[in-house]
Design a protein around this motif. Structure first.
Motif, PDB file in Angstrom:
ATOM      1  N   VAL A  92       0.830  -1.204   0.000  1.00 19.51           N
ATOM      2  CA  VAL A  92       0.000   0.000   0.000  1.00 19.51           C
ATOM      3  C   VAL A  92       0.871   1.263   0.000  1.00 19.51           C
ATOM      4  CG1 VAL A  92      -1.720   1.302   1.294  1.00 19.51           C
ATOM      5  CG2 VAL A  92      -1.919  -1.171   1.103  1.00 19.51           C
ATOM      6  N   PRO A 106      -3.042  15.471 -11.181  1.00 15.51           N
ATOM      7  CA  PRO A 106      -3.966  16.515 -10.733  1.00 15.51           C
ATOM      8  C   PRO A 106      -4.415  16.275  -9.290  1.00 15.51           C
ATOM      9  CG  PRO A 106      -4.616  15.652 -12.876  1.00 15.51           C
ATOM     10  CD  PRO A 106      -3.541  14.758 -12.362  1.00 15.51           C
ATOM     11  N   PHE A 114      -4.114  16.235   2.748  1.00 16.91           N
ATOM     12  CA  PHE A 114      -5.028  15.279   3.363  1.00 16.91           C
ATOM     13  C   PHE A 114      -4.266  14.251   4.205  1.00 16.91           C
ATOM     14  CE2 PHE A 114      -6.822  10.991   2.745  1.00 16.91           C
ATOM     15  CZ  PHE A 114      -8.063  11.133   3.343  1.00 16.91           C
ATOM     16  N   PHE A 115      -3.126  13.795   3.680  1.00 19.48           N
ATOM     17  CA  PHE A 115      -2.315  12.832   4.435  1.00 19.48           C
ATOM     18  C   PHE A 115      -1.554  13.503   5.590  1.00 19.48           C
ATOM     19  CE2 PHE A 115      -2.297  10.108   0.476  1.00 19.48           C
ATOM     20  CZ  PHE A 115      -2.959   9.047   1.056  1.00 19.48           C
ATOM     21  N   VAL A 150      -0.908   2.253   6.714  1.00 22.43           N
ATOM     22  CA  VAL A 150       0.035   3.204   6.110  1.00 22.43           C
ATOM     23  C   VAL A 150       0.509   4.174   7.174  1.00 22.43           C
ATOM     24  CG1 VAL A 150       0.434   4.868   4.274  1.00 22.43           C
ATOM     25  CG2 VAL A 150      -1.422   3.240   4.071  1.00 22.43           C
ATOM     26  N   TYR A 182      -0.046   0.482 -14.021  1.00 19.33           N
ATOM     27  CA  TYR A 182       0.080  -0.729 -13.191  1.00 19.33           C
ATOM     28  C   TYR A 182       1.347  -1.476 -13.579  1.00 19.33           C
ATOM     29  CZ  TYR A 182      -4.931   0.087 -12.506  1.00 19.33           C
ATOM     30  OH  TYR A 182      -6.136   0.633 -12.235  1.00 19.33           O
TER      31      TYR A 182
ATOM     32  N   VAL B  23      -7.255  13.875 -15.547  1.00 18.93           N
ATOM     33  CA  VAL B  23      -7.617  12.982 -14.448  1.00 18.93           C
ATOM     34  C   VAL B  23      -7.875  11.587 -15.000  1.00 18.93           C
ATOM     35  CG1 VAL B  23      -9.373  12.486 -12.721  1.00 18.93           C
ATOM     36  CG2 VAL B  23      -8.540  14.818 -12.976  1.00 18.93           C
ATOM     37  N   LYS B  25      -6.665  10.331 -17.712  1.00 16.99           N
ATOM     38  CA  LYS B  25      -5.399   9.768 -18.166  1.00 16.99           C
ATOM     39  C   LYS B  25      -4.660   9.095 -16.993  1.00 16.99           C
ATOM     40  CE  LYS B  25      -0.899  11.335 -19.737  1.00 16.99           C
ATOM     41  NZ  LYS B  25      -0.084  12.545 -19.625  1.00 16.99           N
ATOM     42  N   TYR B  26      -4.789   9.712 -15.800  1.00 19.04           N
ATOM     43  CA  TYR B  26      -4.065   9.190 -14.638  1.00 19.04           C
ATOM     44  C   TYR B  26      -4.919   8.276 -13.778  1.00 19.04           C
ATOM     45  CZ  TYR B  26      -0.283  12.494 -15.532  1.00 19.04           C
ATOM     46  OH  TYR B  26       0.760  13.171 -16.082  1.00 19.04           O
ATOM     47  N   GLN B  28      -5.368   5.255 -13.394  1.00 17.29           N
ATOM     48  CA  GLN B  28      -4.722   4.108 -12.751  1.00 17.29           C
ATOM     49  C   GLN B  28      -3.925   4.538 -11.521  1.00 17.29           C
ATOM     50  OE1 GLN B  28      -2.484   2.439 -15.995  1.00 17.29           O
ATOM     51  NE2 GLN B  28      -4.199   1.123 -16.585  1.00 17.29           N
ATOM     52  N   LEU B  29      -3.370   5.749 -11.579  1.00 18.53           N
ATOM     53  CA  LEU B  29      -2.628   6.228 -10.414  1.00 18.53           C
ATOM     54  C   LEU B  29      -3.572   6.452  -9.234  1.00 18.53           C
ATOM     55  CD1 LEU B  29      -0.066   8.754 -11.927  1.00 18.53           C
ATOM     56  CD2 LEU B  29       0.325   6.420 -11.176  1.00 18.53           C
ATOM     57  N   TYR B  30      -4.787   6.954  -9.530  1.00 18.38           N
ATOM     58  CA  TYR B  30      -5.742   7.153  -8.435  1.00 18.38           C
ATOM     59  C   TYR B  30      -6.156   5.818  -7.827  1.00 18.38           C
ATOM     60  CZ  TYR B  30      -6.053  11.973 -10.005  1.00 18.38           C
ATOM     61  OH  TYR B  30      -5.745  13.263 -10.341  1.00 18.38           O
ATOM     62  N   VAL B  31      -6.250   4.803  -8.688  1.00 14.34           N
ATOM     63  CA  VAL B  31      -6.579   3.471  -8.159  1.00 14.34           C
ATOM     64  C   VAL B  31      -5.473   3.009  -7.214  1.00 14.34           C
ATOM     65  CG1 VAL B  31      -6.967   1.050  -8.751  1.00 14.34           C
ATOM     66  CG2 VAL B  31      -7.977   2.855 -10.151  1.00 14.34           C
ATOM     67  N   LEU B  32      -4.218   3.282  -7.605  1.00 14.06           N
ATOM     68  CA  LEU B  32      -3.101   2.892  -6.738  1.00 14.06           C
ATOM     69  C   LEU B  32      -3.120   3.661  -5.410  1.00 14.06           C
ATOM     70  CD1 LEU B  32      -0.159   2.627  -9.302  1.00 14.06           C
ATOM     71  CD2 LEU B  32      -1.236   0.755  -8.073  1.00 14.06           C
ATOM     72  N   LEU B  33      -3.653   4.878  -5.448  1.00 18.99           N
ATOM     73  CA  LEU B  33      -3.711   5.701  -4.232  1.00 18.99           C
ATOM     74  C   LEU B  33      -4.873   5.302  -3.328  1.00 18.99           C
ATOM     75  CD1 LEU B  33      -3.077   9.440  -5.118  1.00 18.99           C
ATOM     76  CD2 LEU B  33      -2.157   8.228  -3.167  1.00 18.99           C
ATOM     77  N   PRO B  35      -6.271   2.620  -1.817  1.00 16.78           N
ATOM     78  CA  PRO B  35      -6.208   1.935  -0.514  1.00 16.78           C
ATOM     79  C   PRO B  35      -5.702   2.852   0.603  1.00 16.78           C
ATOM     80  CG  PRO B  35      -5.170   0.594  -2.208  1.00 16.78           C
ATOM     81  CD  PRO B  35      -5.504   1.910  -2.851  1.00 16.78           C
ATOM     82  N   ALA B  36      -4.643   3.636   0.310  1.00 16.08           N
ATOM     83  CA  ALA B  36      -4.083   4.520   1.336  1.00 16.08           C
ATOM     84  C   ALA B  36      -5.103   5.589   1.735  1.00 16.08           C
ATOM     85  CB  ALA B  36      -2.802   5.170   0.837  1.00 16.08           C
ATOM     86  N   ILE B  37      -5.803   6.160   0.738  1.00 20.05           N
ATOM     87  CA  ILE B  37      -6.774   7.212   1.049  1.00 20.05           C
ATOM     88  C   ILE B  37      -7.925   6.660   1.887  1.00 20.05           C
ATOM     89  CG2 ILE B  37      -8.509   8.728   0.010  1.00 20.05           C
ATOM     90  CD1 ILE B  37      -6.569   9.385  -2.147  1.00 20.05           C
ATOM     91  N   TYR B  39      -7.920   4.062   3.786  1.00 18.86           N
ATOM     92  CA  TYR B  39      -7.435   3.727   5.118  1.00 18.86           C
ATOM     93  C   TYR B  39      -7.379   4.968   6.001  1.00 18.86           C
ATOM     94  CZ  TYR B  39      -4.429   2.917   8.980  1.00 18.86           C
ATOM     95  OH  TYR B  39      -3.949   2.907  10.252  1.00 18.86           O
ATOM     96  N   VAL B  40      -6.754   6.033   5.494  1.00 19.10           N
ATOM     97  CA  VAL B  40      -6.593   7.251   6.292  1.00 19.10           C
ATOM     98  C   VAL B  40      -7.961   7.860   6.615  1.00 19.10           C
ATOM     99  CG1 VAL B  40      -5.735   9.630   6.230  1.00 19.10           C
ATOM    100  CG2 VAL B  40      -4.270   7.757   5.535  1.00 19.10           C
ATOM    101  N   LEU B  41      -8.869   7.803   5.636  1.00 23.27           N
ATOM    102  CA  LEU B  41     -10.210   8.332   5.844  1.00 23.27           C
ATOM    103  C   LEU B  41     -10.908   7.601   6.997  1.00 23.27           C
ATOM    104  CD1 LEU B  41     -11.650  10.569   4.344  1.00 23.27           C
ATOM    105  CD2 LEU B  41     -12.844   8.830   3.009  1.00 23.27           C
TER     106      LEU B  41
END
Lengths: 295, 316
Positions: A92, A106, A114-115, A150, A182, B23, B25-26, B28-33, B35-37, B39-41
């Motif tokens: 993670v 973006p 937020f973190f 995390v 990925y 947004v 275009k990226y 997949q990066l948000y998908v990678l983020l 779990p961490a988001i 969790y913190v939420l």
């Protein structure tokens, strides 16, 4: 350039070296004593006859530790919690760190804020406890794995490391060639981040192995206890009660039992740390350095 | 060619949709983020919302929203309770003492190590002094209790060998703060020195060389080059440490606490644990915890403010 040392300079060097020798001795002696006491005759240790070398070599303490089921249960639980939780932590943390290392993502600044806020504010013990209760995590093995998924600080370290060690052009070229993010993550980022991943494994791993507070708060069934909680039962509670109520017969027997094996218990519980220590030292120091540059 | 012009006009026509395109275009990066988001939420932000119960009479049945609002009642009850002064005093004593003893020593250790010529000796001292950092709190506390045991502890054996009386350290409230602080120094001093070692290594060697040509002694160089060089690091760490001055480590105090020394070892975090988790007074103990966080925040902001005025170094 050769500099001539004055008398004052040499005096300063000598004094500082003497201090270092004393500091090193003070740091290591308690640990050394635990080692020699664990293989000495417990009655000699109790009577203060063991100082710098084991007296009457015996492995009785270790035999008693081996025969104690609680320690084995705790060990197995701790290994399970540590391995599972650390694996999830690294996956993670690395994936989030990779996403945040892309400069033109973006909303990146807002996500970072937020973190970061969680590093300065928190809900505190009781609201967190109530949350665990609502999520049905009390006395559930998952409570030793999911909370702490995390650590923001570790994520920042990993992100900084990806940014400074893996050129942006590499990822850009790969995506232009039709590589998905990925695939970039698994085929480029992870193989090139072995060093920072070792830092993360050790940071998280040591944290989980040594964790005590969560288990104390959330677990009540002793078959789920991690080693640290078992150690507290064996080493601290029996010792305290027996010393506070020296007259009670039961406390006396409990103390004598604990006395026989307490030093060996400490050694057995610290074996993973002792084995890993050379790596720990190297990678932990690396982690502090990365953090220092960032901070 | 046609497609390119189309794209161009689309970009020029609306900045908003190009932002959305980006947004997308990226994604997949948000998908990678994610779990961490998530969790913190859930695990960091949800409890922050739960702090509201400090101002309510929370019962699990009524839930956070349904419980009755009581304002500052719990805070008043804490501040006016007979144990308040003692708990606050213990918390502050332990943390200020820890800071006063634990803060300067790593700096001295780093300086001593920095001026050691033999790399082997330096490596050895570092290896040895870092080691206690990796032991768990339970192990550290067990060792403290074993070593200080009145019947079998090595400290008491030493005292007896030197002709003194045996002392029951753990039952003595006056001894608690020294035990807590100096065992902390033992565990943390080596480790905390790393960051100063890094800062010292970052100082330009040419400054030292020219100072040596001018005949500066070691002590002069330490005082006029090294200390000013690592001052930003020192101040940053000092601010961070004052920010957590009320966060006396729960685990260690809890493990070293017993009924005989509790008059010196009851601090805010152990009080919250006992009243909140063991006693079920959820709202009251949340208020106590919140009081603690607020004092911390105020302290950190004030130190940061003073430091910015005086030295121009600050966290923000």
């Amino acid at each position: 350039m050769k500099h001539l040392e004055t008398f004052e300079d040499r005096a300063v060097s000598t004094v500082s070296n003497i201090i270092l020798v004393i500091v090193a001795f003070l740091a290591i002696y308690p640990l050394f004593f635990v080692v020699i006491a664990s293989v000495s005759d417990p009655y000699d240790v109790m009577n203060g006859e063991v100082w710098f070398w084991p007296n009457g070599f015996t492995l009785k303490g270790y035999e008693k530790v081996m025969a104690d089921d609680r320690i084995w249960t705790g060990y197995a639980n701790s290994v399970f919690y540590t391995v599972t939780a650390t694996f999830l932590n690294v996956v993670v943390t690395m994936s989030a760190a990779f996403a945040l290392s892309r400069k033109d993502l973006p909303g990146k600044g807002k996500i970072m804020t937020f973190f970061m806020i969680t590093m300065f504010f928190g809900g505190g013990t009781v609201p967190t406890y109530l949350l665990m209760k609502n999520l049905h995590l009390l006395d559930n093995r998952l409570v030793m794995i999911i909370p702490g998924l995390v650590t923001v600080w570790n994520m920042v370290i990993a992100r900084t490391n990806i940014q400074s060690n893996i050129p942006d052009e590499l990822i850009e070229a790969a995506t232009i060639d039709g590589c998905s993010y990925y695939a970039c993550f698994f085929k480029i980022i992870l193989p090139l981040s072995k060093a920072i991943m070792s830092v993360l494994v050790l940071y998280y791993g040591v944290g989980h192995w040594n964790a005590f507070f969560g288990a104390l708060l959330y677990l009540s069934d002793s078959s789920k206890y991690p080693l640290q909680l078992i150690l507290r039962d064996i080493l601290i509670q029996t010792q305290m009660t027996s010393e506070l109520m020296a007259d009670s017969q039961a406390a006396q027997t409990a103390m004598q039992d604990a006395e026989l094996m307490k030093y060996s218990v400490v050694i057995v519980a610290s074996i993973p740390m002792l084995v890993l220590y050379p790596f720990l030292q190297k990678y932990f120091v690396k982690g502090v350095m990365v953090g220092a540059i960032k901070g | 060619m046609k497609k390119q012009t189309e794209n161009m006009t689309r970009v020029m026509n609306s900045g908003r949709s190009s932002q959305l395109n980006k947004v997308w275009k990226y994604r997949q990066l948000y998908v990678l983020l994610l779990p961490a988001i998530l969790y913190v939420l859930i695990f960091n932000y949800q409890p922050m919302y739960g702090v509201i119960i400090a101002f309510k009479n929370f019962t699990p049945l009524a839930g956070i929203w349904g419980s009755k609002w009581v304002g500052l009642e719990h805070f008043e009850r804490f501040v006016t309770s007979p144990s308040f002064v003692n708990i606050l005093k213990n918390t502050l004593t332990l943390s200020v003492y820890s800071l006063a003893a634990g803060f300067p020593l790593p700096i001295l250790l780093a300086l001593a190590l920095h001026y050691t010529h033999s790399t082997k000796f330096k490596k050895f001292v570092q290896t040895v002094t870092y080691a206690p950092h990796f032991l768990s709190t339970v192990i550290i506390c067990s060792m403290i209790i074993m070593f200080l045991s009145p019947r079998s502890g090595i400290i008491n054996s030493l005292l007896e060998a030197l002709g003194f009386e045996r002392i029951f350290f753990m039952s003595n409230p006056a001894a608690f703060k020294h035990i807590y602080v100096w065992s902390g120094v033992w565990q943390g001093c080596g480790w905390s020195s790393i960051i100063y070692m890094a800062a010292l290594a970052g100082i330009d060697t040419s400054i030292h060389e020219s100072a040596m040509i001018d005949g500066a002694s070691k002590l002069q160089r330490i005082w006029h080059i090294d200390i000013p060089g690592i001052l930003p690091t020192i101040i940053t760490l000092l601010i961070l440490n004052t920010g957590s001055i009320m966060n006396t480590g729960f685990e260690k105090i809890f493990l070293l606490q017993n009924s005989l020394n509790s008059s010196a070892s009851e601090v805010i975090s152990t009080f919250v644990y006992k009243r909140g988790i063991l006693g079920g007074e959820f709202s009251f103990s949340t208020a106590v915890g919140l009081f603690n966080s607020i004092v911390n925040l105020i302290l950190m902001c004030s130190v940061n403010f003073i430091s910015k005025k005086v030295t121009e170094v600050g966290l923000w």
